[in-house]
Write a protein that holds these residues in place. Sequence first.
Motif: not given
Length: 411
Positions: A159-160, A166-167, A359-360, A362-368
């Motif tokens: 997650k970090r 993402l940042s 890809e943003k 994809a990152l958001i999906g992985s984070l969720r």
Amino acid sequence: MPQENPLLAEKGEIDSLVRERRQLEEKLSAARGPGSEFLLEACEGLTDLIDDFGEISSKKGEMEYAAIDTRVKFSRKVRHKTRDVGRFEQKLVRELDNKRITLKHVQKMAGIIKLLKSNKVDKAREEAGEFCQLLVMRDRLVWISDEVSRKRARIERAKRGISAQLSGLEWIEREPEPDLEKTGGHEGRLRLRESLLMMRLEYMRSLETMPLGELLGKMRDEELGKLGFPALSEEDMEGLSSFLHKSGLEGKSSEQLLELAELNPQKLRHLDVDSACFKREVVARKTFLGQIMALHSTGFLALDSKDAPALAYLSEHAEGAREAIAQLVELDKTAGEDELEWERMKQIERKKAELAGVEKTALIGSLRELERLEKILDGKEEAVRPEEETKTEKGPLGSILDFLKSVAGKK
């Protein structure tokens, strides 16, 4: 495209571990009963006693023919274990009084101890199966808890890492496009300074190979000492210049004179050189001549600032320097802001290269998904089992078809 986080493929395993942990906790809690925290400790003590008595029982036959000292040691060990049994029984009674173990468990353990005292170790081990199973469950629960902790730590690290990416992407989105005029100005300054450094080097090389007689005259006429040229007193300069002229050596460079300095007096005389005067005027100044040979590595004509006096001198003595210096002076007016913009552009380029292919969405999906894994670890959510997914995908029609197939099969 970045690979999917391998942790997401472990969803089923994580869910299974959490389910098993909950089941084991429920079983252990039900077995211990209310307020019976001492039970597992008592189980360990009981199994140790069974193992000890089993070892003693297996060695009894050997003792009949053993040496006296061996039998004495064995007898002492038996007494110690008997005392251990007594202490264990006393502890059971104390913990029963303190309501840390149930009467049912104490009675069961007392029966097992009675079997041990009667040398019925196999029967005692059989009766203790229930308590051994509790220890097996306890150990399994410890392992699962450790494994869950390891997976939680991996999820947090993942997650970090995703949050950092993402940042970075969001920072790139916020940053305005670089001002190419400013960045080009900074790059132009770098090229001009590099060009001037090459001109400086070429000019110094020409001085290094220049006949010393000519160079001494240049030193005097152009006051090169003010620009960092190796120092030589006026008196020494006059004496050296006079000797070179009289001996016909004024056309020799510093390097050539140092080569002559390595010759013996006989060879110098063969070249019509007064060895005594040569030693006094040339050999005595080997350090000075060596500095001239290494002029390019000294501080002579240093271009360390925009106001360096070397710039004015170079503009008069190096081809193309005047035009380059004029351009540099113009670009120096905005040097600070141009450099800042260039550094910002490089920072953006580095960040884009670091996040290439990321890809943003994809990152958001992985984070969720990772957050969902955390919820599964906490027991707040359950993963959909494969059979449930299959059932959901089939829908009502799929279920009817399965039913008809089963009927046809029976016929």
